[in-house]
Design a protein around this motif. Structure first.
Motif, PDB file in Angstrom:
ATOM      1  N   LEU A 170     -14.121   7.525  28.407  1.00  0.00           N
ATOM      2  CA  LEU A 170     -14.853   7.934  26.954  1.00  0.00           C
ATOM      3  C   LEU A 170     -13.635   8.163  26.066  1.00  0.00           C
ATOM      4  N   ASP A 171     -12.613   8.649  26.372  1.00  0.00           N
ATOM      5  CA  ASP A 171     -11.403   9.080  25.687  1.00  0.00           C
ATOM      6  C   ASP A 171     -11.055   7.594  25.014  1.00  0.00           C
ATOM      7  N   GLU A 172     -10.325   6.772  26.163  1.00  0.00           N
ATOM      8  CA  GLU A 172      -9.715   6.080  25.710  1.00  0.00           C
ATOM      9  C   GLU A 172     -11.016   4.502  25.452  1.00  0.00           C
ATOM     10  N   ILE A 173     -12.097   4.730  25.483  1.00  0.00           N
ATOM     11  CA  ILE A 173     -13.044   4.187  25.012  1.00  0.00           C
ATOM     12  C   ILE A 173     -12.518   4.569  23.293  1.00  0.00           C
ATOM     13  N   GLU A 174     -12.945   5.275  22.944  1.00  0.00           N
ATOM     14  CA  GLU A 174     -13.231   6.042  21.490  1.00  0.00           C
ATOM     15  C   GLU A 174     -11.624   5.207  20.583  1.00  0.00           C
ATOM     16  N   GLN A 209     -11.291   1.951  20.399  1.00  0.00           N
ATOM     17  CA  GLN A 209     -12.952   1.277  19.522  1.00  0.00           C
ATOM     18  C   GLN A 209     -12.023   2.295  17.787  1.00  0.00           C
ATOM     19  N   ALA A 210     -11.272   2.642  18.359  1.00  0.00           N
ATOM     20  CA  ALA A 210     -10.557   3.731  16.325  1.00  0.00           C
ATOM     21  C   ALA A 210      -9.333   2.486  16.261  1.00  0.00           C
ATOM     22  N   GLY A 211      -9.123   1.246  17.055  1.00  0.00           N
ATOM     23  CA  GLY A 211      -8.343   0.318  16.610  1.00  0.00           C
ATOM     24  C   GLY A 211      -9.026  -0.780  16.368  1.00  0.00           C
ATOM     25  N   LEU A 249     -17.616   6.244  10.423  1.00  0.00           N
ATOM     26  CA  LEU A 249     -18.630   5.399   9.997  1.00  0.00           C
ATOM     27  C   LEU A 249     -17.798   4.856  11.264  1.00  0.00           C
ATOM     28  N   GLY A 250     -16.518   3.852  11.052  1.00  0.00           N
ATOM     29  CA  GLY A 250     -16.262   3.108  12.118  1.00  0.00           C
ATOM     30  C   GLY A 250     -16.411   3.461  13.577  1.00  0.00           C
ATOM     31  N   LEU A 251     -16.479   4.540  14.114  1.00  0.00           N
ATOM     32  CA  LEU A 251     -17.638   5.274  15.639  1.00  0.00           C
ATOM     33  C   LEU A 251     -18.874   4.265  15.668  1.00  0.00           C
ATOM     34  N   THR A 281     -18.528   1.554  28.938  1.00  0.00           N
ATOM     35  CA  THR A 281     -18.870   1.113  26.998  1.00  0.00           C
ATOM     36  C   THR A 281     -19.872   2.189  26.940  1.00  0.00           C
ATOM     37  N   PHE A 282     -19.466   2.860  25.300  1.00  0.00           N
ATOM     38  CA  PHE A 282     -20.726   4.105  25.178  1.00  0.00           C
ATOM     39  C   PHE A 282     -21.614   3.906  25.691  1.00  0.00           C
TER      40      PHE A 282
END
Length: 288
Positions: free
Chosen positions: A167-171, A174-176, A207-209, A241-242
């Motif tokens: 989950l941390d890697e997905i975040e 997606q932050a990028g 918002l982006g997340l 994914t989330f």
């Protein structure tokens, strides 16, 4: 003015600026592909630029150059993201992707041209040169190897990873891939006015997340009309994914919590930030 009316007014202003910027472009397939790629979409990032600017006392006629620029840069990222060597998508914003409508070489050049157009527009207008330089430097950072491109590279790696991403890697991914351009859009107002951008950047990260979680839910629930693109691809590719980590209900709860945090960050701005509050709610209203 209602949120919908303001959103439409901002979109019209952005469309006019994009049309103006491309008025003297040659009549060829690259220009046609650029217009095709720019067509449609929610114009959320441009909306965020204009509202962030208004919140910091920057007139729309000065901010529209940055608003149109981020839409051009976002369109470039989608054109390249859709290529067979990337996500290999044939549908975007409810229409054929550029490489499907023309060919891969055209799509590469269309993306390159849109990226160049973005920096041309962000550097134009009546703002002081120092402010335009700040905007350009920040956009290069967010669009480059520490932001958008980093996220895209992680997304490609996720497809061949021997173990699903955490989950941390997905975040982080997606932050990028999703969050970087949203963060620049929200920081644009402070950058144009010379104000501190810390609060707006915190708002943007939430918002982006939330936006990406909503996209993951759309992909999992299979609504191509709402998504404007093919759905179910993440599950078919076995990508984490989330939704795969949290479940649909858990992902919805996480998105709601992020929107609540984003709204909290706008408290110091009072009613002047109501349009941004509505934008945050809109991000998750697409399906829940």
């Amino acid at each position: 003015m209602t949120f919908e009316a303001k959103r439409d007014a901002h979109a019209a202003r952005i469309e006019a600026r994009l049309d103006e910027a491309m008025r003297d472009f040659p009549d060829n397939r690259i220009t046609a592909g650029m217009r095709h790629a720019l067509h449609g979409g929610k114009r959320l990032r441009g909306f965020l630029v204009l509202e962030s600017a208004a919140l910091h006392g920057v007139p729309a006629e000065d901010a529209v150059h940055a608003a149109a620029a981020i839409e051009a840069l976002h369109a470039y990222s989608l054109v390249h993201d859709d290529l067979p060597c990337m996500d290999d998508d044939d549908l975007r914003r409810g229409q054929p992707t550029v490489h499907v409508k023309w060919d891969e070489a055209t799509a590469v050049l269309v993306g390159d041209a849109l990226q160049a157009l973005a920096f041309e527009m962000v550097a134009s207008g009546g703002l002081p040169a120092e402010r335009r330089l700040d905007l350009s430097a920040a956009l290069a950072f967010e669009a480059g190897g520490r932001g958008l491109i980093r996220g895209q590279a992680m997304d490609i790696a996720a497809e061949t990873a021997t173990e699903p991403f955490t989950l941390d890697e997905i975040e982080s991914l997606q932050a990028g891939k999703t969050g970087a351009l949203i963060e620049w859009s929200c920081a644009a107002g402070p950058l144009m006015s010379g104000a501190d951008s810390t609060t707006m950047c915190h708002f943007a990260r939430c918002l982006g997340l939330a936006f990406q979680i909503a996209d993951d839910i759309l992909d999992a629930t299979g609504d191509e009309v709402k998504a404007g693109k093919r759905v179910g691809k993440d599950a078919a590719a076995g990508k984490a994914t989330f939704v795969s980590h949290l479940g649909t209900d858990g992902a919805k709860d996480r998105a709601r919590a992020l929107v609540a945090e984003a709204l909290h960050m706008l408290a110091p701005y009072g009613p002047e930030a109501d349009a941004l509050r509505e934008a945050a709610r809109f991000v998750i209203s697409r399906e829940f």
